[in-house]
Design a protein around this motif. Structure first.
Motif, PDB file in Angstrom:
ATOM      1  N   CYS A  37       0.815  -1.222   0.000  1.00 30.04           N
ATOM      2  CA  CYS A  37       0.000   0.000   0.000  1.00 30.04           C
ATOM      3  C   CYS A  37       0.849   1.275   0.000  1.00 30.04           C
ATOM      4  O   CYS A  37       0.554   2.227  -0.719  1.00 30.04           O
ATOM      5  CB  CYS A  37      -0.930   0.032   1.212  1.00 30.04           C
ATOM      6  SG  CYS A  37      -2.229  -1.223   1.140  1.00 30.04           S
ATOM      7  N   MET A  51      -7.078   2.985  -1.645  1.00 30.84           N
ATOM      8  CA  MET A  51      -7.540   2.615  -0.302  1.00 30.84           C
ATOM      9  C   MET A  51      -7.308   3.740   0.706  1.00 30.84           C
ATOM     10  O   MET A  51      -7.662   3.616   1.875  1.00 30.84           O
ATOM     11  CB  MET A  51      -6.837   1.348   0.159  1.00 30.84           C
ATOM     12  CG  MET A  51      -7.212   0.134  -0.666  1.00 30.84           C
ATOM     13  SD  MET A  51      -6.316  -1.349  -0.184  1.00 30.84           S
ATOM     14  CE  MET A  51      -6.852  -1.550   1.494  1.00 30.84           C
ATOM     15  N   GLY A  52      -6.699   4.830   0.267  1.00 33.08           N
ATOM     16  CA  GLY A  52      -6.472   5.964   1.151  1.00 33.08           C
ATOM     17  C   GLY A  52      -5.111   5.982   1.829  1.00 33.08           C
ATOM     18  O   GLY A  52      -4.874   6.794   2.728  1.00 33.08           O
ATOM     19  N   GLY A  76      -3.812   0.715  13.974  1.00 31.46           N
ATOM     20  CA  GLY A  76      -4.391   0.863  12.646  1.00 31.46           C
ATOM     21  C   GLY A  76      -5.100   2.201  12.531  1.00 31.46           C
ATOM     22  O   GLY A  76      -5.285   2.917  13.520  1.00 31.46           O
ATOM     23  N   LYS A  77      -5.487   2.533  11.315  1.00 30.78           N
ATOM     24  CA  LYS A  77      -6.201   3.795  11.077  1.00 30.78           C
ATOM     25  C   LYS A  77      -6.926   3.670   9.742  1.00 30.78           C
ATOM     26  O   LYS A  77      -6.334   3.244   8.759  1.00 30.78           O
ATOM     27  CB  LYS A  77      -5.215   4.964  11.049  1.00 30.78           C
ATOM     28  CG  LYS A  77      -5.888   6.317  10.949  1.00 30.78           C
ATOM     29  CD  LYS A  77      -4.884   7.441  11.125  1.00 30.78           C
ATOM     30  CE  LYS A  77      -5.615   8.768  11.045  1.00 30.78           C
ATOM     31  NZ  LYS A  77      -4.701   9.890  11.249  1.00 30.78           N
ATOM     32  N   ALA A  78      -8.176   4.068   9.735  1.00 30.80           N
ATOM     33  CA  ALA A  78      -9.015   3.956   8.529  1.00 30.80           C
ATOM     34  C   ALA A  78      -8.938   2.515   8.012  1.00 30.80           C
ATOM     35  O   ALA A  78      -9.252   1.593   8.753  1.00 30.80           O
ATOM     36  CB  ALA A  78      -8.610   4.979   7.498  1.00 30.80           C
ATOM     37  N   LYS A  79      -8.490   2.315   6.779  1.00 26.39           N
ATOM     38  CA  LYS A  79      -8.436   0.960   6.216  1.00 26.39           C
ATOM     39  C   LYS A  79      -7.135   0.224   6.546  1.00 26.39           C
ATOM     40  O   LYS A  79      -6.990  -0.947   6.214  1.00 26.39           O
ATOM     41  CB  LYS A  79      -8.635   1.023   4.701  1.00 26.39           C
ATOM     42  CG  LYS A  79     -10.027   1.467   4.322  1.00 26.39           C
ATOM     43  CD  LYS A  79     -10.232   1.450   2.830  1.00 26.39           C
ATOM     44  CE  LYS A  79     -11.625   1.949   2.483  1.00 26.39           C
ATOM     45  NZ  LYS A  79     -11.862   1.950   1.044  1.00 26.39           N
ATOM     46  N   MET A  80      -6.208   0.927   7.186  1.00 23.71           N
ATOM     47  CA  MET A  80      -4.949   0.278   7.568  1.00 23.71           C
ATOM     48  C   MET A  80      -5.195  -0.637   8.763  1.00 23.71           C
ATOM     49  O   MET A  80      -5.764  -0.204   9.771  1.00 23.71           O
ATOM     50  CB  MET A  80      -3.898   1.320   7.934  1.00 23.71           C
ATOM     51  CG  MET A  80      -2.543   0.705   8.216  1.00 23.71           C
ATOM     52  SD  MET A  80      -1.364   1.977   8.653  1.00 23.71           S
ATOM     53  CE  MET A  80      -0.694   1.240  10.116  1.00 23.71           C
ATOM     54  N   PRO A  81      -4.766  -1.891   8.661  1.00 26.36           N
ATOM     55  CA  PRO A  81      -5.016  -2.820   9.767  1.00 26.36           C
ATOM     56  C   PRO A  81      -4.130  -2.517  10.977  1.00 26.36           C
ATOM     57  O   PRO A  81      -3.070  -1.902  10.852  1.00 26.36           O
ATOM     58  CB  PRO A  81      -4.646  -4.188   9.174  1.00 26.36           C
ATOM     59  CG  PRO A  81      -3.653  -3.869   8.115  1.00 26.36           C
ATOM     60  CD  PRO A  81      -4.062  -2.534   7.550  1.00 26.36           C
TER      61      PRO A  81
END
Length: 105
Positions: A37, A51-52, A76-81
């Motif tokens: 990413c 994915m941002g 994690g944050k938003a879509k980050m695991p």
């Protein structure tokens, strides 16, 4: 006395190699967990951008403290695991140090 000198020499050798091994480990962790990413060079990949994911050189990220980077990586944050269940605290710290270096490029 000789036995003590050998033990001391081995201890020093291990301690000298530890930072390099940790850096190699952090690079491998980044490649396996983050690069898809955030890009191999810290510039978000096309998939990551969709994915941002941010470039690690993003001015907002550059302002963040090491503790904030660790918190984001851990929780994690938003879509980050979150990586708190996948990596140890030491691995996360090493990974953050590696990412902070990438952010300087």
């Amino acid at each position: 006395m000789r036995k003590m000198a050998v033990i001391l020499a081995l201890t020093v050798a291990v301690l000298m190699l530890a930072p390099a091994a940790l850096a190699d480990d952090a690079a491998a962790l980044y490649k396996s967990k983050c690069a898809s990413c955030h890009g191999a060079d810290g510039k978000a990949s096309a998939i990551g951008k969709k994915m941002g994911a941010k470039d690690l050189q993003d001015p907002e990220l550059k302002k963040a403290t090491e503790a904030e980077w660790i918190d984001i990586t851990t929780k994690g944050k938003a879509k980050m695991p979150a990586y708190d269940k996948k990596l140890t605290a030491d691995q996360i710290k090493a990974l953050v140090a590696y990412m902070k270096e990438l952010s300087k490029k």
